[in-house]
Structure formats: structure tokens, C-alpha cells
Design an enzyme around this catalytic site. Sequence first.
Site, PDB file in Angstrom:
ATOM      1  N   GLU A  25       7.121   6.121 -16.239  1.00  0.00           N
ATOM      2  CA  GLU A  25       8.220   6.918 -15.659  1.00  0.00           C
ATOM      3  C   GLU A  25       9.366   5.988 -15.246  1.00  0.00           C
ATOM      4  OE1 GLU A  25       4.990   7.228 -14.795  1.00  0.00           O
ATOM      5  OE2 GLU A  25       4.586   9.163 -15.724  1.00  0.00           O
ATOM      6  N   GLU A  34       3.664  -3.439 -13.711  1.00  0.00           N
ATOM      7  CA  GLU A  34       5.021  -3.958 -13.964  1.00  0.00           C
ATOM      8  C   GLU A  34       5.995  -2.832 -14.331  1.00  0.00           C
ATOM      9  OE1 GLU A  34       5.597  -7.849 -15.529  1.00  0.00           O
ATOM     10  OE2 GLU A  34       3.550  -8.438 -15.074  1.00  0.00           O
ATOM     11  N   THR A  92       5.827   1.639 -14.076  1.00  0.00           N
ATOM     12  CA  THR A  92       5.129   2.711 -14.790  1.00  0.00           C
ATOM     13  C   THR A  92       5.987   3.230 -15.958  1.00  0.00           C
ATOM     14  OG1 THR A  92       6.130   4.392 -13.386  1.00  0.00           O
ATOM     15  CG2 THR A  92       4.021   3.491 -12.640  1.00  0.00           C
ATOM     16  N   GLN A 152     -12.867   6.528 -30.875  1.00  0.00           N
ATOM     17  CA  GLN A 152     -13.284   7.692 -31.661  1.00  0.00           C
ATOM     18  C   GLN A 152     -13.903   7.248 -32.993  1.00  0.00           C
ATOM     19  OE1 GLN A 152     -13.133  10.579 -30.285  1.00  0.00           O
ATOM     20  NE2 GLN A 152     -13.909  11.777 -31.992  1.00  0.00           N
ATOM     21  N   PRO A 157       0.819  -1.227   0.000  1.00  0.00           N
ATOM     22  CA  PRO A 157       0.000   0.000   0.000  1.00  0.00           C
ATOM     23  C   PRO A 157       0.847   1.269   0.000  1.00  0.00           C
ATOM     24  CG  PRO A 157      -0.892  -1.598   1.549  1.00  0.00           C
ATOM     25  CD  PRO A 157       0.382  -2.186   1.039  1.00  0.00           C
ATOM     26  N   THR A 190      -2.404  -9.650  -8.740  1.00  0.00           N
ATOM     27  CA  THR A 190      -3.155 -10.378  -9.780  1.00  0.00           C
ATOM     28  C   THR A 190      -3.154 -11.882  -9.496  1.00  0.00           C
ATOM     29  OG1 THR A 190      -2.413  -8.704 -11.353  1.00  0.00           O
ATOM     30  CG2 THR A 190      -3.310 -10.718 -12.289  1.00  0.00           C
TER      31      THR A 190
HETATM   32  C1  LIG Z   1      -4.751  -4.145 -11.953  1.00  0.00           C
HETATM   33  C2  LIG Z   1      -3.393  -4.179 -11.321  1.00  0.00           C
HETATM   34  C3  LIG Z   1      -2.710  -5.385 -11.212  1.00  0.00           C
HETATM   35  C4  LIG Z   1      -1.458  -5.420 -10.564  1.00  0.00           C
HETATM   36  N1  LIG Z   1      -0.835  -6.645 -10.362  1.00  0.00           N
HETATM   37  C5  LIG Z   1       0.267  -6.691  -9.555  1.00  0.00           C
HETATM   38  C6  LIG Z   1       0.841  -7.953  -9.167  1.00  0.00           C
HETATM   39  O1  LIG Z   1       0.387  -9.025  -9.589  1.00  0.00           O
HETATM   40  N2  LIG Z   1       1.890  -7.956  -8.320  1.00  0.00           N
HETATM   41  C7  LIG Z   1       2.424  -6.805  -7.810  1.00  0.00           C
HETATM   42  O2  LIG Z   1       3.365  -6.876  -7.030  1.00  0.00           O
HETATM   43  N3  LIG Z   1       1.923  -5.577  -8.185  1.00  0.00           N
HETATM   44  C8  LIG Z   1       0.857  -5.509  -9.023  1.00  0.00           C
HETATM   45  N4  LIG Z   1       0.323  -4.280  -9.374  1.00  0.00           N
HETATM   46  C9  LIG Z   1       0.929  -3.064  -8.849  1.00  0.00           C
HETATM   47  C10 LIG Z   1       1.645  -2.223  -9.908  1.00  0.00           C
HETATM   48  O3  LIG Z   1       2.794  -2.874 -10.344  1.00  0.00           O
HETATM   49  C11 LIG Z   1       1.917  -0.857  -9.270  1.00  0.00           C
HETATM   50  O4  LIG Z   1       0.665  -0.195  -9.137  1.00  0.00           O
HETATM   51  C12 LIG Z   1       2.883  -0.026 -10.067  1.00  0.00           C
HETATM   52  O5  LIG Z   1       4.163  -0.578 -10.034  1.00  0.00           O
HETATM   53  C13 LIG Z   1       2.974   1.433  -9.549  1.00  0.00           C
HETATM   54  O6  LIG Z   1       3.138   1.472  -8.176  1.00  0.00           O
HETATM   55  P1  LIG Z   1       2.179   2.403  -7.291  1.00  0.00           P
HETATM   56  O7  LIG Z   1       0.783   2.084  -7.680  1.00  0.00           O
HETATM   57  O8  LIG Z   1       2.552   2.222  -5.870  1.00  0.00           O
HETATM   58  O9  LIG Z   1       2.501   3.866  -7.754  1.00  0.00           O
HETATM   59  P2  LIG Z   1       3.639   4.828  -7.141  1.00  0.00           P
HETATM   60  O10 LIG Z   1       4.922   4.101  -7.066  1.00  0.00           O
HETATM   61  O11 LIG Z   1       3.123   5.440  -5.887  1.00  0.00           O
HETATM   62  O12 LIG Z   1       3.747   5.934  -8.272  1.00  0.00           O
HETATM   63  C14 LIG Z   1       2.790   7.005  -8.409  1.00  0.00           C
HETATM   64  C15 LIG Z   1       3.237   7.876  -9.569  1.00  0.00           C
HETATM   65  O13 LIG Z   1       4.509   8.474  -9.264  1.00  0.00           O
HETATM   66  C16 LIG Z   1       5.442   8.168 -10.291  1.00  0.00           C
HETATM   67  N5  LIG Z   1       6.772   8.045  -9.708  1.00  0.00           N
HETATM   68  C17 LIG Z   1       7.151   7.295  -8.644  1.00  0.00           C
HETATM   69  N6  LIG Z   1       8.477   7.438  -8.429  1.00  0.00           N
HETATM   70  C18 LIG Z   1       8.947   8.276  -9.380  1.00  0.00           C
HETATM   71  C19 LIG Z   1      10.228   8.804  -9.704  1.00  0.00           C
HETATM   72  N7  LIG Z   1      11.319   8.485  -8.994  1.00  0.00           N
HETATM   73  N8  LIG Z   1      10.337   9.641 -10.753  1.00  0.00           N
HETATM   74  C20 LIG Z   1       9.245   9.978 -11.490  1.00  0.00           C
HETATM   75  N9  LIG Z   1       8.014   9.499 -11.240  1.00  0.00           N
HETATM   76  C21 LIG Z   1       7.858   8.660 -10.204  1.00  0.00           C
HETATM   77  C22 LIG Z   1       4.948   6.847 -10.888  1.00  0.00           C
HETATM   78  O14 LIG Z   1       5.481   6.654 -12.187  1.00  0.00           O
HETATM   79  C23 LIG Z   1       3.441   7.071 -10.870  1.00  0.00           C
HETATM   80  O15 LIG Z   1       3.081   7.874 -11.977  1.00  0.00           O
HETATM   81  C24 LIG Z   1      -0.884  -4.224 -10.081  1.00  0.00           C
HETATM   82  C25 LIG Z   1      -1.580  -2.998 -10.235  1.00  0.00           C
HETATM   83  C26 LIG Z   1      -2.818  -2.976 -10.811  1.00  0.00           C
HETATM   84  C27 LIG Z   1      -3.549  -1.660 -10.880  1.00  0.00           C
END
Ligand SMILES: Cc1cc2nc3c(=O)[nH]c(=O)nc-3n(C[C@H](O)[C@H](O)[C@H](O)COP(=O)(O)OP(=O)(O)OC[C@H]3O[C@@H](n4cnc5c(N)ncnc54)[C@H](O)[C@@H]3O)c2cc1C
Length: 384
Positions: A372, A368, A370, A341, A130, A160
Site C-alpha cells: 500500500e 521496507e 508495504t 501447488q 510498536p 533485523t
Molecule cells: C521480519 C521483519 C523484519 C523487519 N525488519 C525491520 C528492520 O530491520 N527495521 C525496521 O525499522 N523495521 C523492520 N520491520 C518493520 C516493517 O518495516 C514494518 O512492519 C512495515 O513497515 C509495516 O509497518 P507496521 O507493521 O507497523 O504496519 P502498519 O503501518 O500498522 O500497517 C498495517 C496495514 O495498514 C496499511 N496502511 C497503513 N497506512 C495506510 C494508508 N495510509 N493507506 C493505506 N493502507 C495503509 C499497511 O499497508 C498495512 O497493510 C520488519 C518487519 C518484519 C515483519
Amino acid sequence: MSLDHRLPAELEELRRTVEAFAHDVVAPKIGEYYERHAFPYEIVQEMGRMGLFGLPFPEEYGGMGGDYLALGIALEELARVDSSVAITLEAGVSLGAMPVYHFGTEEQKREWLPKLCGGEVLGAFGLTEPDGGSDAGATRTTAVRDGGDWVINGSKCFITNSGTDITGLVTVTAVTGRKDDGSPLISSIIVPSGTPGFTVGAPYSKVGWNASDTRELSFSDVRVPAANLLGEEGRGYAQFLRILDEGRIAIAALATGLAQGCVDESVRYAKERKAFGRPIGSNQAIQFKLADMEMRAHTSRLSWRHAASRLVHGEPFKKEAALAKLYSSEIAVDNAREATQIHGGYGFMNEYPVARMWRDAKILEIGEGTSEVQRMLIARELGV
Ligand SMILES: Cc1cc2nc3c(=O)[nH]c(=O)nc-3n(C[C@H](O)[C@H](O)[C@H](O)COP(=O)(O)OP(=O)(O)OC[C@H]3O[C@@H](n4cnc5c(N)ncnc54)[C@H](O)[C@@H]3O)c2cc1C
């Protein structure tokens, strides 16, 4: 020496088989599962029988003896029709089974891989917490040795395949100690489903991937045998970097499929739909959209296949995997927007596949790693 763009005969046969399956079995049924936010057990079972969950694993563990190229081909064809079933396969293989295959003991492989390869059991990978996903080193979940057990406490989110009726294990990353400099020792531990203290939350209400399973997990004094450690203690960070590097190729193949599916649907619609007395596809504005969409899907395919080819040949592939994931996910969003569209108001109706593709595309730029994070990785590989 020549650069051969053709798929080997066995991969072309696989592509055709999965294409037919996606068209004949997935397409007619998936919309209803998606609307009900239900997991498509029947379809996943069939995918298991076809051997799709065992594609990149050796036959001695119940696999098909293929590789990441084969997995990518299957994912692309599935995602041309639907991304929920494709992500179920991607997560089951790349995140569920691959850690056991790469880092497990012989005993762990014999115990888990045949079931995972057959699709009777699904595996999951719990890295995200979280408090952070991109900064995966900031793991807060802990595992403490107590006699012959690990005792795990903490939580994971967005995992997932973690709560289906056939989920068998989740590999979780946890802090198991500290290095001399105070930084965490992160390790991977297999937690079988149903272990006391391991609670799986209700499915999330998601924007897309509505026929796939995503849950929050919590661990309260969860005891698993010491033998459930995956690989060496303290190697968890390096392990998930490897798993995610490979997984990005799979996501890139999936994104390519979605982008191509948008072309398929839009070309069909542009020929059928009439406005001002003629098919909308006779307008150059629509033709140019379609041409751009096809260009993006084609380039995306070259990119993921190139990264997969490097992986299969044992060459460095980190940068190529990040490039493929970044490009394919961004163009999948572009293609989904344009496809909607082109479909006008009907594109906003859930009964049209492009509406599902539009909702499913955005997560590709997030999961997997973002966009960024991919840019950070590419820049690092460039030496800056
Ligand atoms: C439907 C779904 C399935 C998923 N399945 C899995 C799974 O099976 N196993 C698992 O472990 N995870 C899973 N995830 C998690 C997913 O990999 C994460 O949501 C993702 O890696 C981003 O992490 P966060 O959501 O904590 O975003 P954050 O890390 O909080 O990032 C928020 C924003 O800040 C940006 N950011 C963060 N740090 C930086 C930086 N240093 N420089 C610039 N920008 C930055 C990010 O790019 C993003 O835009 C899943 C997510 C979803 C929604």
C-alpha cells in the site's frame, strides 16, 4: 547508442561466484538452521570473507568498490536458494552500514565501516515502533541532550540483525525536539550493542525468515556520546527516506531471486514427478504455470536492474524503486504459491525448499514499505 542487456564481465563473475556459493554452501545447510530457528553464523562468516557485506562500499573503508547493482546481483542469487541469508545481507548492508556511509562523519565511517564491510560485525536500523511502521514520522522514541550525551528512551520492534552475537550497532530514529509548528525533529543516533539500558528482546517466533534475526528493542535512559548523532540533528526523516528508497531496490532483487528459485525448483520437480503414468510437466496446465512464473521472474529482474541502474547513474530512482519493490514482492508471493501447488503435498513439507519459499515470500509485501505504501509513493510520483 544501444541498450545493453548484458551484465559487465565483473558482475557476471560475481553472479556466478554467489550462485555457486548459494548452491554448494547455503543449500545443503540452511534447512537445518531454519528448522531450529538458528542464526547461520558459519554461513554469514563465509559471506563476510567473500566481501559480500562490503560490495557497494569504497575500498578505502574495507569495501569491494562496487555499487547497488552488485549488491542486487548477490542478493538475487542468494535468495534463489534461501531468503534468510539474503535478508541478513540486505539488512546488514542497506540498513546497517549504508546510513553510516551516507550520513556519518569521517570518524564514524573509519570506526564502523571496515568491520561492517568484513561481516565481522552486523549493523541494524531501528525505525519501526510498536505503534506504527508505515507512519514512520510518528516516532515516539526520544533522545534528549544532557551535557555531552544523548539520553534515549523508547522502543523499536521487528528489527533485523539487532540481537546476534556479532551485532555491533543499531542506528535508531528518535525525536530530539520540536519545530516551530510543533512537528517532531527526528534524528538518527548510533547505539552500540551492549550500551547500558539498551535491551534486546528474545527472537520473535516468525512465519518465515526463520534463520534470520529479528528482535524488539527497548531503551531506558540509554546514554551515548553526542558524537553518535548521524548527520545533522533533525535530518533523520530525510535520511531514512533515502535509505528506504535504496533498500527497496535490494528487496526487489531479493524477491526476484525467490521468484526465480520457485521456477528452478518447480521445473526440476515437474520433470521428475509422475502422475497418471507421465511427468506432471507434460500437462499443459503445469507448463503454463511454469511459463507464467518465468515471465514474472524475468520482468521483475528487468525492473530492479532498471531502478538500480538509475541509482548508480545518479538519476532519480524513487518511483522506479517503488515499482520494482511492489511488482517483485507481489510476484514472489504468486510464484511461491504456484511452486507449492506444483509440488502437491510435498510442497507443504518443510524439507522441500518451496515450502520455505512460500513462508518467506509474504513478508516481502510488508517489510521496507508495504504494498500500500509503494502504491502511495507511485501515485505521488505521478502527481496525484
Ligand atoms: C521480519 C521483519 C523484519 C523487519 N525488519 C525491520 C528492520 O530491520 N527495521 C525496521 O525499522 N523495521 C523492520 N520491520 C518493520 C516493517 O518495516 C514494518 O512492519 C512495515 O513497515 C509495516 O509497518 P507496521 O507493521 O507497523 O504496519 P502498519 O503501518 O500498522 O500497517 C498495517 C496495514 O495498514 C496499511 N496502511 C497503513 N497506512 C495506510 C494508508 N495510509 N493507506 C493505506 N493502507 C495503509 C499497511 O499497508 C498495512 O497493510 C520488519 C518487519 C518484519 C515483519
